[in-house]
Design an enzyme around this catalytic site. Sequence first.
Site, PDB file in Angstrom:
ATOM      1  N   HIS A   2       0.807  -1.222   0.000  1.00  0.00           N
ATOM      2  CA  HIS A   2       0.000   0.000   0.000  1.00  0.00           C
ATOM      3  C   HIS A   2       0.846   1.280   0.000  1.00  0.00           C
ATOM      4  O   HIS A   2       0.445   2.284  -0.558  1.00  0.00           O
ATOM      5  CB  HIS A   2      -1.024  -0.004   1.147  1.00  0.00           C
ATOM      6  CG  HIS A   2      -0.468   0.293   2.496  1.00  0.00           C
ATOM      7  ND1 HIS A   2       0.211  -0.635   3.237  1.00  0.00           N
ATOM      8  CD2 HIS A   2      -0.491   1.429   3.250  1.00  0.00           C
ATOM      9  CE1 HIS A   2       0.575  -0.093   4.391  1.00  0.00           C
ATOM     10  NE2 HIS A   2       0.164   1.162   4.423  1.00  0.00           N
ATOM     11  N   HIS A  24      -6.474   4.074  -0.175  1.00  0.00           N
ATOM     12  CA  HIS A  24      -6.292   3.746   1.243  1.00  0.00           C
ATOM     13  C   HIS A  24      -6.202   4.978   2.144  1.00  0.00           C
ATOM     14  O   HIS A  24      -6.221   4.858   3.360  1.00  0.00           O
ATOM     15  CB  HIS A  24      -5.106   2.790   1.468  1.00  0.00           C
ATOM     16  CG  HIS A  24      -3.735   3.388   1.420  1.00  0.00           C
ATOM     17  ND1 HIS A  24      -3.023   3.504   0.250  1.00  0.00           N
ATOM     18  CD2 HIS A  24      -2.932   3.900   2.398  1.00  0.00           C
ATOM     19  CE1 HIS A  24      -1.840   4.044   0.510  1.00  0.00           C
ATOM     20  NE2 HIS A  24      -1.760   4.309   1.809  1.00  0.00           N
ATOM     21  N   HIS A  25      -6.137   6.198   1.557  1.00  0.00           N
ATOM     22  CA  HIS A  25      -6.166   7.418   2.382  1.00  0.00           C
ATOM     23  C   HIS A  25      -7.432   8.239   2.178  1.00  0.00           C
ATOM     24  O   HIS A  25      -7.481   9.411   2.548  1.00  0.00           O
ATOM     25  CB  HIS A  25      -4.931   8.290   2.104  1.00  0.00           C
ATOM     26  CG  HIS A  25      -3.696   7.768   2.781  1.00  0.00           C
ATOM     27  ND1 HIS A  25      -3.522   7.803   4.144  1.00  0.00           N
ATOM     28  CD2 HIS A  25      -2.589   7.174   2.275  1.00  0.00           C
ATOM     29  CE1 HIS A  25      -2.345   7.268   4.453  1.00  0.00           C
ATOM     30  NE2 HIS A  25      -1.760   6.870   3.338  1.00  0.00           N
ATOM     31  N   LYS A  69       5.901   5.331  -1.822  1.00  0.00           N
ATOM     32  CA  LYS A  69       6.870   6.160  -1.095  1.00  0.00           C
ATOM     33  C   LYS A  69       8.271   6.068  -1.710  1.00  0.00           C
ATOM     34  O   LYS A  69       9.126   6.896  -1.412  1.00  0.00           O
ATOM     35  CB  LYS A  69       6.862   5.800   0.399  1.00  0.00           C
ATOM     36  CG  LYS A  69       5.564   6.276   1.052  1.00  0.00           C
ATOM     37  CD  LYS A  69       5.568   6.172   2.543  1.00  0.00           C
ATOM     38  CE  LYS A  69       4.248   6.748   3.092  1.00  0.00           C
ATOM     39  NZ  LYS A  69       4.089   6.491   4.509  1.00  0.00           N
ATOM     40  N   HIS A 103       1.677   9.526  -2.776  1.00  0.00           N
ATOM     41  CA  HIS A 103       2.177   8.137  -2.774  1.00  0.00           C
ATOM     42  C   HIS A 103       1.166   7.067  -3.209  1.00  0.00           C
ATOM     43  O   HIS A 103       1.562   6.104  -3.859  1.00  0.00           O
ATOM     44  CB  HIS A 103       2.871   7.788  -1.434  1.00  0.00           C
ATOM     45  CG  HIS A 103       1.942   7.488  -0.302  1.00  0.00           C
ATOM     46  ND1 HIS A 103       1.452   8.463   0.533  1.00  0.00           N
ATOM     47  CD2 HIS A 103       1.408   6.325   0.149  1.00  0.00           C
ATOM     48  CE1 HIS A 103       0.671   7.901   1.439  1.00  0.00           C
ATOM     49  NE2 HIS A 103       0.637   6.610   1.225  1.00  0.00           N
TER      50      HIS A 103
HETATM   51 FE   LIG Z   1      -0.183   5.362   2.906  1.00  0.00          FE
HETATM   52 FE   LIG Z   2       0.563   3.096   5.505  1.00  0.00          FE
END
Ligand SMILES: [Fe+2]
Ligand SMILES: [Fe+2]
Length: 336
Positions: free
Chosen positions: A197, A250-251, A201, A226
């Site tokens: 996930h 996921h954010h 980064k 990211h």
């Molecule tokens: Fe993340």
């Molecule tokens: Fe994370």
Amino acid sequence: MSENKNNVLIIDDDVNLMNAMGLVLKKYNINLITYSEPLTALQELRNNPDNFDVLVVNYILSSVKGDEIVKLIRQFNKDIYIILMSSHKELAPSIDIMRSLDIQAFFEKGSNFDDFILLIESGFKHVTQIRNIQQMSNIIDRFGLEFATAVVNTIGARDKYTGDHSIRVSAYATLLAQELKLNEEEVKLVSLAANFHDLGKVGISDSILLKEGKLTEEEYTTIKLHPVIAENILATCVTFKDVLPIIRHHHERIDGKGYPDGLTGETIPYFARLLSVCDTFDAITSRRVYREQATIEEALKEINRVKGTQLDSALVEVFTNMVNSKISKIEKIIKL
Ligand SMILES: [Fe+2]
Ligand SMILES: [Fe+2]
């Protein structure tokens, strides 16, 4: 029985005719193995599925109809190429039945025997092609997974926190998926998505990624890229097709204030909401240079405080109960 793959299992009451057909087919390097008893044939196919690539079934058997036999065989063997045979074309089952049972061909007894040989040979070719495609796809899948694992290990080498965090989030997500009684494939998918996930980064500069103090507005905007960077990296791997939306979102937040798309509530993919709960719990319970490590109790209190605004309420509840009932497992994951 021959070692090569040219074995054909045939189910027919007319043993004399089948033996005669077998002699002719032998000249074409095709081995006909005849069974007059459907249930014995079924047992043979179940015990030795690799011995036969082609099955021929007489539609009208004395004890049972051929399509009933095929229905039983399809329950445990989806790969075998099936030719249905009948003495009269008009007695053949409808095309809908043939399709639903994945019967690939029909042969009318007494018609041109060369046609029968061609049907059997195309059955062999069909099964070989399917087998080759499956092997290729397994190799591609394995390669994709190994390659991505190597990339994730690269983040771990560069930023130990993100590497360890991904392992822990994947462990929580797997437990939560099992708690929700998701099927095996879904559990694997969630665990895979959790592992990768934060892959994006790798595209963030060290000065931002490894910064120990508070991020500036501009730095935070960069960090927020990211999920999309990860999606772009993995978009070329077919293996990750179903993982992409989970990673991208996921954010996101239930109230729409998340990123990258500002989705709200149930428009956020379910598995992304599931991952988000585990991601948030791990962020709170992990030790950072600039922040004290929270206890499990404090972390649960925090995720419950933000349920309905940041996190999915129902998932937070299941997660909270799971943590409370599996506390020793959770303590082990925190130490990973
Ligand atoms: Fe993340
Ligand atoms: Fe994370």
